[in-house]
Design a protein around this motif. Structure first.
Motif, PDB file in Angstrom:
ATOM      1  N   VAL A  77       0.840  -1.246   0.231  1.00  0.00           N
ATOM      2  CA  VAL A  77      -0.011  -0.016  -0.053  1.00  0.00           C
ATOM      3  C   VAL A  77       0.693   1.398   0.029  1.00  0.00           C
ATOM      4  O   VAL A  77       2.037   1.330   0.285  1.00  0.00           O
ATOM      5  N   LEU A  78       0.395   2.421  -0.465  1.00  0.00           N
ATOM      6  CA  LEU A  78       1.460   3.582  -0.569  1.00  0.00           C
ATOM      7  C   LEU A  78      -0.060   4.802  -0.882  1.00  0.00           C
ATOM      8  O   LEU A  78      -1.121   4.371  -2.115  1.00  0.00           O
ATOM      9  N   ALA A  79       0.311   5.092   0.320  1.00  0.00           N
ATOM     10  CA  ALA A  79      -0.872   6.455   0.417  1.00  0.00           C
ATOM     11  C   ALA A  79      -0.187   7.889   0.008  1.00  0.00           C
ATOM     12  O   ALA A  79       0.889   8.487   0.964  1.00  0.00           O
ATOM     13  N   LEU A  80      -0.483   8.983  -0.899  1.00  0.00           N
ATOM     14  CA  LEU A  80      -0.041   9.600  -1.332  1.00  0.00           C
ATOM     15  C   LEU A  80      -0.925  11.228  -1.182  1.00  0.00           C
ATOM     16  O   LEU A  80      -2.110  11.245  -1.674  1.00  0.00           O
ATOM     17  N   TYR A  81      -1.021  11.864   0.204  1.00  0.00           N
ATOM     18  CA  TYR A  81      -1.775  12.386   0.528  1.00  0.00           C
ATOM     19  C   TYR A  81      -1.970  13.822  -0.274  1.00  0.00           C
ATOM     20  O   TYR A  81      -3.582  14.402  -0.646  1.00  0.00           O
ATOM     21  N   GLU A  82      -0.795  13.743  -0.530  1.00  0.00           N
ATOM     22  CA  GLU A  82      -0.750  15.237  -1.323  1.00  0.00           C
ATOM     23  C   GLU A  82      -1.406  15.527  -2.895  1.00  0.00           C
ATOM     24  O   GLU A  82      -1.491  16.142  -3.293  1.00  0.00           O
ATOM     25  N   LYS A  83      -1.214  14.588  -3.629  1.00  0.00           N
ATOM     26  CA  LYS A  83      -1.180  13.638  -4.840  1.00  0.00           C
ATOM     27  C   LYS A  83      -2.886  13.366  -4.770  1.00  0.00           C
ATOM     28  O   LYS A  83      -3.640  13.076  -5.543  1.00  0.00           O
ATOM     29  N   LYS A  84      -3.606  12.891  -3.296  1.00  0.00           N
ATOM     30  CA  LYS A  84      -4.847  12.337  -3.123  1.00  0.00           C
ATOM     31  C   LYS A  84      -5.137  10.999  -3.481  1.00  0.00           C
ATOM     32  O   LYS A  84      -6.477  11.262  -4.282  1.00  0.00           O
ATOM     33  N   ALA A  85      -3.805  10.390  -3.763  1.00  0.00           N
ATOM     34  CA  ALA A  85      -3.993   8.657  -3.964  1.00  0.00           C
ATOM     35  C   ALA A  85      -3.399   7.966  -3.653  1.00  0.00           C
ATOM     36  O   ALA A  85      -2.607   8.271  -2.366  1.00  0.00           O
ATOM     37  N   TYR A  86      -4.358   6.822  -2.994  1.00  0.00           N
ATOM     38  CA  TYR A  86      -3.128   5.799  -2.867  1.00  0.00           C
ATOM     39  C   TYR A  86      -2.875   4.700  -3.668  1.00  0.00           C
ATOM     40  O   TYR A  86      -3.991   4.625  -4.613  1.00  0.00           O
TER      41      TYR A  86
END
Length: 227
Positions: A77-86
């Motif tokens: 799992v990879l969550a990138l909050y600034e890109k609003k995507a996981y």
């Protein structure tokens, strides 16, 4: 004498307030492992290798699920909050789903409602560290969650986390024991880069059963505010 007793009581109460440790946030950047043992509905054992970057608002995890069973598997799992995507992907099968991440980033750490209840030395007398214990109780719809977490006093590094959920009839519906270890205060940028076989944009608009199960597995910690 009464005035002296009142003054002493006020002094002791002020000392107690001053000595109470407030809830803290984990280090802004760290990597480490967390093993979760669940004891309800047949039980399960899951192990997670975590990379957390509070400054960059992102986290990654290698999730080794249902260890020792026929359903054992590894999911990333990879969550990138600034890109609003996981991203949810399998390195073995080279399959990847990209989903919208609607939740705003929250720093990981002890919830604000938790209370500092104890402190102790963890380890040997020469190599041990001072640890603070926090406890909390949450009630909703006649269900009660008893939660506790121990963190190091200076850096707020997690060591142990326990939770017990009790239903309206007094039956346990969730019991989790989490052990954190091998934590180091650094991250590697490559841990937050999706693999090349992942789509460049959102590919799944609704959670399927596998993603819902994965989210449930990743909800083992109240301190890790993920989705």
């Amino acid at each position: 004498p009464n005035e002296q007793n009142m003054s002493l009581a006020v002094f002791l109460s002020l000392v107690a307030v001053a000595s109470a440790i407030a809830p803290c946030n984990f280090p802004k950047q760290w990597t480490g492992s967390a093993d979760n043992e669940a004891y309800v509905r047949g039980g399960s054992y899951d192990s997670f290798k975590i990379a957390y970057d509070g400054e960059g608002q992102r986290f990654g995890a290698e999730c080794n699920l249902d260890i020792g069973t026929d359903d054992e598997k590894t999911v990333f799992v990879l969550a990138l909050y600034e890109k609003k995507a996981y991203y949810v992907f399998s390195m073995k099968e080279e399959k990847c789903a990209v989903l919208n991440l609607e939740k705003e980033f929250e720093a990981w750490g002890i919830p604000e409602t938790a209370k500092n209840t104890d402190e102790y030395d963890y380890g040997t007398t020469t190599d041990g560290v001072e640890v603070q214990e926090f406890d909390d109780k949450l009630t909703k719809d006649n269900h009660t969650l008893y939660w506790g977490m121990d963190v190091t006093s200076k850096e707020c590094v997690p060591t142990i986390e326990d939770s017990v959920g009790i239903g309206r009839r007094g039956e346990p519906f969730a019991i989790n024991n989490v052990f954190y270890y091998d934590i180091t205060a650094h991250v590697d940028a490559k841990d937050f880069v999706p693999p090349s076989f992942c789509p460049g944009e959102v590919s799944v608009t609704e959670d399927n059963s596998e993603i819902r199960e994965l989210k449930e597995k990743l909800s083992f910690s109240r301190a890790m505010k993920l989705f």
